[in-house]
Write an enzyme that holds these catalytic residues in place. Sequence first.
Site, mmCIF file in Angstrom:
data_model
loop_
_atom_site.group_PDB
_atom_site.id
_atom_site.type_symbol
_atom_site.label_atom_id
_atom_site.label_comp_id
_atom_site.label_asym_id
_atom_site.label_seq_id
_atom_site.Cartn_x
_atom_site.Cartn_y
_atom_site.Cartn_z
ATOM 1 N N HIS A 137 58.401 -91.421 102.961
ATOM 2 C CA HIS A 137 57.837 -90.845 101.734
ATOM 3 C C HIS A 137 58.541 -91.453 100.523
ATOM 4 O O HIS A 137 59.334 -90.805 99.849
ATOM 5 C CB HIS A 137 57.994 -89.321 101.745
ATOM 6 C CG HIS A 137 57.184 -88.630 100.700
ATOM 7 N ND1 HIS A 137 56.750 -87.335 100.844
ATOM 8 C CD2 HIS A 137 56.716 -89.035 99.497
ATOM 9 C CE1 HIS A 137 56.070 -86.972 99.770
ATOM 10 N NE2 HIS A 137 56.046 -87.998 98.932
ATOM 11 N N HIS A 139 58.167 -93.284 96.878
ATOM 12 C CA HIS A 139 57.423 -93.696 95.694
ATOM 13 C C HIS A 139 58.073 -94.984 95.192
ATOM 14 O O HIS A 139 59.223 -94.966 94.735
ATOM 15 C CB HIS A 139 57.501 -92.627 94.606
ATOM 16 C CG HIS A 139 56.813 -91.345 94.947
ATOM 17 N ND1 HIS A 139 55.674 -90.913 94.301
ATOM 18 C CD2 HIS A 139 57.093 -90.391 95.873
ATOM 19 C CE1 HIS A 139 55.288 -89.751 94.806
ATOM 20 N NE2 HIS A 139 56.148 -89.413 95.762
ATOM 21 N N LYS A 220 47.084 -92.348 101.928
ATOM 22 C CA LYS A 220 47.721 -91.123 101.443
ATOM 23 C C LYS A 220 46.685 -90.286 100.705
ATOM 24 O O LYS A 220 46.012 -90.776 99.800
ATOM 25 C CB LYS A 220 48.884 -91.468 100.508
ATOM 26 C CG LYS A 220 49.478 -90.275 99.759
ATOM 27 C CD LYS A 220 50.232 -89.325 100.689
ATOM 28 C CE LYS A 220 50.750 -88.101 99.943
ATOM 29 N NZ LYS A 220 51.725 -88.435 98.891
ATOM 30 N N HIS A 222 46.457 -87.073 98.276
ATOM 31 C CA HIS A 222 47.366 -86.351 97.377
ATOM 32 C C HIS A 222 46.562 -85.496 96.413
ATOM 33 O O HIS A 222 45.556 -85.940 95.862
ATOM 34 C CB HIS A 222 48.228 -87.350 96.596
ATOM 35 C CG HIS A 222 49.385 -86.725 95.882
ATOM 36 N ND1 HIS A 222 49.231 -85.909 94.781
ATOM 37 C CD2 HIS A 222 50.725 -86.799 96.106
ATOM 38 C CE1 HIS A 222 50.418 -85.506 94.355
ATOM 39 N NE2 HIS A 222 51.341 -86.030 95.144
ATOM 40 N N HIS A 249 49.385 -84.679 101.105
ATOM 41 C CA HIS A 249 49.970 -83.681 100.204
ATOM 42 C C HIS A 249 48.791 -82.803 99.800
ATOM 43 O O HIS A 249 47.939 -83.231 99.040
ATOM 44 C CB HIS A 249 50.603 -84.418 99.014
ATOM 45 C CG HIS A 249 50.987 -83.562 97.850
ATOM 46 N ND1 HIS A 249 52.111 -83.817 97.089
ATOM 47 C CD2 HIS A 249 50.403 -82.488 97.256
ATOM 48 C CE1 HIS A 249 52.198 -82.950 96.099
ATOM 49 N NE2 HIS A 249 51.168 -82.124 96.185
ATOM 50 N N HIS A 275 56.257 -82.848 102.946
ATOM 51 C CA HIS A 275 56.880 -81.605 102.441
ATOM 52 C C HIS A 275 56.087 -80.374 102.886
ATOM 53 O O HIS A 275 55.517 -79.641 102.077
ATOM 54 C CB HIS A 275 57.068 -81.622 100.926
ATOM 55 C CG HIS A 275 56.000 -82.325 100.144
ATOM 56 N ND1 HIS A 275 54.697 -81.927 100.138
ATOM 57 C CD2 HIS A 275 56.060 -83.422 99.344
ATOM 58 C CE1 HIS A 275 53.994 -82.726 99.373
ATOM 59 N NE2 HIS A 275 54.801 -83.645 98.885
ATOM 60 N N HIS A 323 55.015 -84.520 88.246
ATOM 61 C CA HIS A 323 53.556 -84.430 88.329
ATOM 62 C C HIS A 323 52.884 -84.393 86.961
ATOM 63 O O HIS A 323 51.751 -83.929 86.838
ATOM 64 C CB HIS A 323 53.151 -83.236 89.193
ATOM 65 C CG HIS A 323 53.504 -83.450 90.629
ATOM 66 N ND1 HIS A 323 52.791 -84.286 91.441
ATOM 67 C CD2 HIS A 323 54.533 -82.989 91.372
ATOM 68 C CE1 HIS A 323 53.349 -84.314 92.638
ATOM 69 N NE2 HIS A 323 54.416 -83.544 92.613
ATOM 70 N N ASP A 363 60.857 -88.505 99.264
ATOM 71 C CA ASP A 363 60.042 -88.284 98.062
ATOM 72 C C ASP A 363 60.751 -88.898 96.854
ATOM 73 O O ASP A 363 60.877 -88.293 95.795
ATOM 74 C CB ASP A 363 59.776 -86.798 97.852
ATOM 75 C CG ASP A 363 58.486 -86.531 97.080
ATOM 76 O OD1 ASP A 363 57.912 -87.490 96.543
ATOM 77 O OD2 ASP A 363 58.061 -85.366 97.008
#
Length: 571
Positions: A137, A139, A220, A222, A249, A275, A323, A363
Amino acid sequence: MSFEISREQYASLYGPTTGDAIRLADTELFAVVEEDLTTPGEEAVFGGGKVIRDGMGQNSQLVRDVGVPDLVITNVVVIDWTGIYKADIAVRDAHIVAIGKAGNPHTMDGVDIVIGVATDVISGEGKILTAGGIDTHVHFISPDQIETALSSGLTTMIGGGTGPSESSKATTITPGEWNIHTMLRSFEHWPMNFGLLGKGHGSSISPMAEQIRAGAIGLKVHEDWGATPSSINTALQVADEYDVQVAIHTDTLNESGFVEDTRAAIDGRVIHTFHTEGAGGGHAPDIIELAQYPNILPASTNPTLPYTTNTVEEHVDMLMVAHHLNADLPEDVAFADSRIRQETIAAEDVLQDMGIFSMTSSDSQAMGRVGEVLIRTWQVADSMKRQRGPLPEDEGTAGDNHRIKRYVSKYTINPAIAHGIADSVGSVEVGKFADLVLWEPQFFGVKPDLVIKGGQMVYGVVGDPNGSIPTPQPRWYRRSFGAYGQAVHTSAITFMSEASIRAGLPRALGLQKTIRAVHGIRDLTKADMRHNGETPRLEVDPETYEVRVDGEPVTCEPQDVLPMAQRYFLF
């Protein structure tokens, strides 16, 4: 004629042997050596006046072509999902080729690894060897993450991103052919294994499938792009066609459905849930319930691991930034608050300890810390031993071997299995790519002594370059020769889809690194997660957020002091 010495003296000379216990860093975890594959009295040790010399421990007649290894790590204790044992490890052509007893069969008994003129030696006496860690995970926001990850013991990074764009900061996605190709070219520079996740959002198959053909190893889904049932179903259709993974996610706000609707959209197909507790994102408040199903491969991200007195407080601000939320908007604040639930966070450590959650990840820079995957995994193990005592399998033993094997699996073999790369990485086994991490026991899980990629040393603790010996201060992590030039092409792997490799994409892009295909993913179940495949009934009370396992409440107390922390770091 035999010669007897005390266990203490033997350990000081050759490292621990069968029955000896090793404390891991400053935790309450003790690893007991289950087996010693070396031969007592015939130990292969390097140095002045030692064993590995011409005509003694080294065979000086055999040429490399007959199978002489390029590297041997001597008398090291291996901690792996396969066991906790002592052995010599042989590496040849970037892969582990033998695990057993090294030396010269002309002068020593029990030799199954011949040390020759072509062989380099790393002394493992008194040290611990693990497989390189795998973070699923990531980024990809800053290239500096890679050095930080290497220095923590990670050797594989899977995720998405293109740099510090808003969507990369939030969603672990490298969208579209052009961005995927650009990132694959960038990876050529780094002594790290990589895999990319494309964007799993669309109502038709073609835009997602072209990303897999462009080299992505998965998709992915999300919520920031819309984790709708349609996107989930379409992404999984593509995954089934191309044999890749889907990571998800889920929808915190329950806008497009509740956890039951997401489960219905998944429809029994294998999927990797990020998560899974929910603070990092997912159906509020009951995303955690997905971990009970056999097609769900559940992971935690490390900001909620372990549960401490600071965990809840730090999360809201962290979430707002990650976010792209506005603290002046009540709706955004409510969104953030809905994800941070003390009760489910307190249950997460226990679910990891019970083997219900199967993996840990970071993450990175998006509510997680890339350099703390290993540290926080072992901090959870320590916290759980202190609060819950030994696991049933460890009762009556001198150590914590079952718990240790459970936790080391969470960031090594299980993420490798989940993403179809376990035939290359994730464990210390013959045939695997030699991604290995060497530790001093007192620094285990915190600061590696040496990071080996594909049998080449790429990162380690070295002293002043102008020193007369390698150890003068300042000693810090420095790149080694395997991290430079064309050596990177053989010290690290870029994982790609089988479809892209068959189409000749690596050559078309001019990629020089070792290329491997992901495969064997779509038939996985949670039972394939080593030491972490439990599927009990899980429930979350919708009003109190209490988590129950087979009807019994599970929780733990927040820790105010942790091992592997201030004793090792200034900040």
